[in-house]
Scaffold this motif. Structure first.
Motif, PDB file in Angstrom:
ATOM      1  N   THR A  50       0.865  -1.183   0.000  1.00  0.00           N
ATOM      2  CA  THR A  50       0.000   0.000   0.000  1.00  0.00           C
ATOM      3  C   THR A  50       0.905   1.238   0.000  1.00  0.00           C
ATOM      4  O   THR A  50       2.128   1.108   0.010  1.00  0.00           O
ATOM      5  CB  THR A  50      -0.889   0.061   1.258  1.00  0.00           C
ATOM      6  N   ARG A  51       0.277   2.402   0.077  1.00  0.00           N
ATOM      7  CA  ARG A  51       1.072   3.634   0.130  1.00  0.00           C
ATOM      8  C   ARG A  51       1.962   3.679   1.377  1.00  0.00           C
ATOM      9  O   ARG A  51       2.866   4.516   1.443  1.00  0.00           O
ATOM     10  CB  ARG A  51       0.146   4.847   0.101  1.00  0.00           C
TER      11      ARG A  51
ATOM     12  N   ARG B 194       5.822   3.549   1.020  1.00  0.00           N
ATOM     13  CA  ARG B 194       6.654   4.739   0.786  1.00  0.00           C
ATOM     14  C   ARG B 194       7.382   5.138   2.066  1.00  0.00           C
ATOM     15  O   ARG B 194       8.549   5.495   2.049  1.00  0.00           O
ATOM     16  CB  ARG B 194       5.770   5.940   0.397  1.00  0.00           C
TER      17      ARG B 194
ATOM     18  N   ILE C  88      -5.855  -3.418   6.202  1.00  0.00           N
ATOM     19  CA  ILE C  88      -6.951  -2.613   5.614  1.00  0.00           C
ATOM     20  C   ILE C  88      -7.812  -3.472   4.679  1.00  0.00           C
ATOM     21  O   ILE C  88      -8.974  -3.169   4.451  1.00  0.00           O
ATOM     22  CB  ILE C  88      -6.427  -1.377   4.847  1.00  0.00           C
TER      23      ILE C  88
ATOM     24  N   GLN D 296     -11.128   0.322   9.939  1.00  0.00           N
ATOM     25  CA  GLN D 296     -12.342   0.971  10.433  1.00  0.00           C
ATOM     26  C   GLN D 296     -12.621   0.653  11.902  1.00  0.00           C
ATOM     27  O   GLN D 296     -13.645   1.085  12.444  1.00  0.00           O
ATOM     28  CB  GLN D 296     -13.553   0.572   9.560  1.00  0.00           C
TER      29      GLN D 296
ATOM     30  N   GLN E 162      -7.205   4.829   7.230  1.00  0.00           N
ATOM     31  CA  GLN E 162      -6.296   4.411   6.154  1.00  0.00           C
ATOM     32  C   GLN E 162      -4.863   4.252   6.666  1.00  0.00           C
ATOM     33  O   GLN E 162      -4.533   4.668   7.778  1.00  0.00           O
ATOM     34  CB  GLN E 162      -6.325   5.459   5.032  1.00  0.00           C
ATOM     35  N   VAL E 163      -4.018   3.685   5.817  1.00  0.00           N
ATOM     36  CA  VAL E 163      -2.575   3.675   6.059  1.00  0.00           C
ATOM     37  C   VAL E 163      -1.930   4.468   4.923  1.00  0.00           C
ATOM     38  O   VAL E 163      -2.487   4.498   3.830  1.00  0.00           O
ATOM     39  CB  VAL E 163      -1.998   2.236   6.096  1.00  0.00           C
ATOM     40  N   PRO E 164      -0.778   5.081   5.167  1.00  0.00           N
ATOM     41  CA  PRO E 164      -0.023   5.073   6.398  1.00  0.00           C
ATOM     42  C   PRO E 164      -0.478   6.139   7.396  1.00  0.00           C
ATOM     43  O   PRO E 164      -1.104   7.126   7.032  1.00  0.00           O
ATOM     44  CB  PRO E 164       1.389   5.411   5.911  1.00  0.00           C
TER      45      PRO E 164
ATOM     46  N   GLU F 152      -1.190  10.931   5.962  1.00  0.00           N
ATOM     47  CA  GLU F 152      -1.001  11.455   4.586  1.00  0.00           C
ATOM     48  C   GLU F 152       0.462  11.216   4.193  1.00  0.00           C
ATOM     49  O   GLU F 152       1.388  11.859   4.716  1.00  0.00           O
ATOM     50  CB  GLU F 152      -1.383  12.935   4.491  1.00  0.00           C
ATOM     51  N   SER F 153       0.630  10.268   3.244  1.00  0.00           N
ATOM     52  CA  SER F 153       1.987   9.784   2.942  1.00  0.00           C
ATOM     53  C   SER F 153       2.958  10.884   2.509  1.00  0.00           C
ATOM     54  O   SER F 153       4.118  10.889   2.934  1.00  0.00           O
ATOM     55  CB  SER F 153       1.932   8.667   1.900  1.00  0.00           C
TER      56      SER F 153
HETATM   57  N1  LIG Z   1      -3.718  10.252   0.292  1.00  0.00           N
HETATM   58  C1  LIG Z   1      -3.522   9.227   1.287  1.00  0.00           C
HETATM   59  C2  LIG Z   1      -4.213   7.966   0.767  1.00  0.00           C
HETATM   60  C3  LIG Z   1      -4.180   6.858   1.798  1.00  0.00           C
HETATM   61  C4  LIG Z   1      -4.884   5.618   1.255  1.00  0.00           C
HETATM   62  O1  LIG Z   1      -5.770   5.685   0.386  1.00  0.00           O
HETATM   63  N2  LIG Z   1      -4.473   4.453   1.765  1.00  0.00           N
HETATM   64  C5  LIG Z   1      -5.086   3.216   1.347  1.00  0.00           C
HETATM   65  C6  LIG Z   1      -4.005   2.163   1.154  1.00  0.00           C
HETATM   66  S1  LIG Z   1      -2.942   2.571  -0.170  1.00  0.00           S
HETATM   67  C7  LIG Z   1      -6.025   2.739   2.437  1.00  0.00           C
HETATM   68  O2  LIG Z   1      -5.675   2.743   3.596  1.00  0.00           O
HETATM   69  N3  LIG Z   1      -7.226   2.301   2.043  1.00  0.00           N
HETATM   70  C8  LIG Z   1      -8.205   1.774   2.941  1.00  0.00           C
HETATM   71  C9  LIG Z   1      -9.436   2.637   2.984  1.00  0.00           C
HETATM   72  O3  LIG Z   1      -9.520   3.632   2.246  1.00  0.00           O
HETATM   73  O4  LIG Z   1     -10.312   2.287   3.760  1.00  0.00           O
HETATM   74  C10 LIG Z   1      -2.035   9.001   1.516  1.00  0.00           C
HETATM   75  O5  LIG Z   1      -1.257   9.189   0.566  1.00  0.00           O
HETATM   76  O6  LIG Z   1      -1.631   8.670   2.639  1.00  0.00           O
END
Ligand SMILES: N[C@@H](CCC(=O)N[C@@H](CS)C(=O)NCC(=O)O)C(=O)O
Length: 211
Positions: A11-12, A15, A34, A40, A52-54, A65-66
């Motif tokens: 996932t992000r 990074r 996730i 959640q 979300q991660v990270p 926010e990565s």
């Molecule tokens: N813009 C955020 C996006 C974070 C994001 O979308 N993370 C995804 C994994 S790549 C996630 O946790 N998705 C689970 C969800 O949205 O519930 C960042 O860059 O940190």
């Protein structure tokens, strides 16, 4: 410094892990699955309000926010030279690439991937997938030209976004190019750039624990 990275492989969050490895910092991983909806959980929503991660905890200070986490970490260790110091000659270029990656490069490829395999089949819209692929290619065509010019100017065959060498901007941009190598492979300079990044020891350490 105590660092905990809220993490899920592929996932992000990679990074940030890659950057921590480049910085050679000790850190704890807190795995949040996730894909099974763990993000959640009530407890995790106190860490990241969108689940979300990270997300990262640096000495008790929480950030998500990565791109922001990358900036914060790279700036905190100027001696590692992964971000040019604020107001220095190369900072403007660096900021440009950091914002370009999340604002211009990431959205079309992410939408394409959502509508080709990330979303459940019944929610995928082929027209959205097609349109975003076209937009992504448009960005890549120009990026390829920019990279080619840089490569021609460079004294070595190591290619980075900044002419002063590898930086956190390469982590941000490279990690997005890794999402769809079959598309990137049509752009030889970009492909070479992304394959070179994959060979970095810190990146290899990041993905070593996937399986
Ligand atoms: N813009 C955020 C996006 C974070 C994001 O979308 N993370 C995804 C994994 S790549 C996630 O946790 N998705 C689970 C969800 O949205 O519930 C960042 O860059 O940190």
């Amino acid at each position: 410094m105590n660092i905990t990275l809220y993490y899920c492989a592929e996932t992000r969050a990679d990074r940030i892990r890659w950057l921590l490895e480049e910085l050679n910092l000790p850190y704890k991983l807190n795995n949040i699955d996730i894909f099974s909806g763990e993000g959640q959980n009530k407890e995790y929503l106190k860490i990241h309000p969108y689940g979300q991660v990270p997300a990262i905890d640096i000495d008790g200070e929480l950030t998500y926010e990565s791109g922001a986490i990358c900036n914060i970490l790279a700036d905190r260790f100027p001696e590692k030279k992964l971000s040019p110091v604020v107001n220095s000659q190369h900072r403007a270029q660096y900021e440009q690439w950091m914002f370009f990656t999340v604002a211009s490069l990431e959205p079309p490829i992410f939408q394409h991937l959502l509508h080709t395999f990330l979303l459940p089949t019944e929610l995928r819209i082929p027209e959205i997938a097609q349109w975003n692929l076209k937009s992504y290619r448009r960005v890549l065509i120009t990026l390829e030209k920019i990279m080619k010019i840089s490569l021609n100017k460079s004294q070595t065959d190591q290619l980075y976004l900044l002419d002063i060498g590898f930086s956190c901007a390469d982590i941000m941009l490279g990690s997005i190019l890794f999402w769809a190598p079959e598309i990137v492979s049509k752009y030889p300079t970009l492909y070479r750039y992304s394959e070179n990044l994959k060979n970095r020891k810190a990146y290899q350490r990041t993905i070593l624990t996937y399986c």
